[in-house]
Design a protein around this motif. Structure first.
Motif, PDB file in Angstrom:
ATOM      1  N   GLU A  95      69.911 104.895  85.962  1.00  0.00           N
ATOM      2  CA  GLU A  95      70.916 104.603  86.993  1.00  0.00           C
ATOM      3  C   GLU A  95      70.373 104.782  88.418  1.00  0.00           C
ATOM      4  O   GLU A  95      70.942 104.264  89.376  1.00  0.00           O
ATOM      5  N   LEU A  98      66.774 101.469  90.346  1.00  0.00           N
ATOM      6  CA  LEU A  98      66.718 100.387  91.336  1.00  0.00           C
ATOM      7  C   LEU A  98      66.479 100.941  92.736  1.00  0.00           C
ATOM      8  O   LEU A  98      65.621 100.448  93.470  1.00  0.00           O
ATOM      9  N   GLN A 153      68.817  93.217  86.730  1.00  0.00           N
ATOM     10  CA  GLN A 153      69.040  93.928  87.994  1.00  0.00           C
ATOM     11  C   GLN A 153      67.771  94.587  88.529  1.00  0.00           C
ATOM     12  O   GLN A 153      67.628  94.801  89.724  1.00  0.00           O
ATOM     13  N   PHE A 154      66.802  94.893  87.643  1.00  0.00           N
ATOM     14  CA  PHE A 154      65.558  95.503  88.098  1.00  0.00           C
ATOM     15  C   PHE A 154      64.514  94.441  88.451  1.00  0.00           C
ATOM     16  O   PHE A 154      63.605  94.708  89.244  1.00  0.00           O
ATOM     17  N   GLN A 156      64.891  92.009  90.296  1.00  0.00           N
ATOM     18  CA  GLN A 156      64.996  91.660  91.720  1.00  0.00           C
ATOM     19  C   GLN A 156      64.066  92.504  92.592  1.00  0.00           C
ATOM     20  O   GLN A 156      63.705  92.100  93.692  1.00  0.00           O
TER      21      GLN A 156
END
Length: 198
Positions: A95, A98, A153-154, A156
Motif C-alpha cells: 500500500e 507507489l 497502478q505500479f 505508471q
C-alpha cells in the motif's frame, strides 16, 4: 549540573566516513551497486530468501520486502544462507509502494519493471540511459506478484519494462529465478559501462 558528552571533531568525521564506506561496500569490501531490488509484491518466503541471497551475491545496495518479519523465519534464513546479515533489507508494504517508487524517481533512480507488456524490451537488448549512467547507475528493479505480475497502478511509475525471452510452453519463470537473471544482466551491463569509462 548537566553533563555533556563531547566528541572530538576528528573522531566524529572518522566515524561518519566509516559509516559512508560501509554503505558503499559490502562485507567482502566489494563496491556495492546502486541497485535496489524491490520485492514488495512478492509474498512467498522461499522466493524472498532466494532474492536476498542473489542480491547479496551481486552486491546490490538493498532488498525491499513487504514485511521485515520474514527475515526471522527459518525458511527464509535457510534459503538466504545468512544473506540478511550482509545486505540492507528494508520494508515497504504494497500500500506504500507507489509513493515509495515516486519518491525514488525524484532521487534520480531509473525504475525497471520485470514484466511482459506490449512495450517490454527483451532483457538482453535493454540500454541503460545516458542520464542513468551519469547518475551512478541508480536503478530499482521492480518485481511483480507471483502470478499476476506488476499491477497496473505500479506500472505508471516504471521507466522501462523488460522481459526475459522464453522458448518453451510455460508462460513465465519463478519470480526468484527471473529476478536473479535480471539482476545478473543489469550487473553485467553496469560493469561493462564502468570499464568503458575507466
Amino acid at each position: 549540573m548537566i553533563q555533556r558528552k563531547i566528541i572530538p571533531l576528528d573522531s566524529l568525521n572518522l566515524g561518519l566516513e566509516d559509516l559512508r564506506e560501509q554503505r558503499l561496500t559490502n562485507a567482502k569490501g566489494s563496491q556495492k551497486q546502486q541497485l535496489i531490488v524491490c520485492a514488495s509484491l512478492v509474498d512467498k518466503i522461499p522466493n524472498l530468501g532466494g532474492l536476498a541471497r542473489t542480491s547479496e551475491i551481486f552486491a546490490a545496495q538493498s532488498l525491499i520486502v513487504p514485511d521485515l518479519s520474514v527475515t526471522k523465519m527459518d525458511i527464509f534464513q535457510s534459503i538466504s544462507v545468512g544473506a540478511a546479515d550482509w545486505i540492507d533489507i528494508q520494508e515497504v508494504k504494497e500500500e506504500a509502494l507507489l509513493l515509495w517508487l515516486l519518491q525514488k524517481k525524484t532521487e534520480g533512480y531509473w525504475i525497471v519493471g520485470l514484466e511482459q507488456t506490449s512495450s517490454s524490451a527483451p532483457l538482453h537488448q535493454v540500454e541503460i540511459p545516458t542520464n542513468v549512467v551519469k547518475n551512478n547507475n541508480k536503478t530499482i528493479l521492480l518485481l511483480g506478484k507471483e502470478k499476476e505480475g506488476i499491477p497496473v497502478q505500479f506500472l505508471q511509475a516504471v521507466d522501462t519494462c523488460v522481459e526475459i525471452p522464453q522458448f518453451g510452453m510455460i508462460r513465465s519463470l519463478n519470480v526468484h529465478v527471473s529476478g536473479a537473471i535480471t539482476i545478473w544482466e543489469l550487473t553485467r551491463r553496469t560493469r561493462l559501462l564502468q570499464q568503458q569509462q575507466e
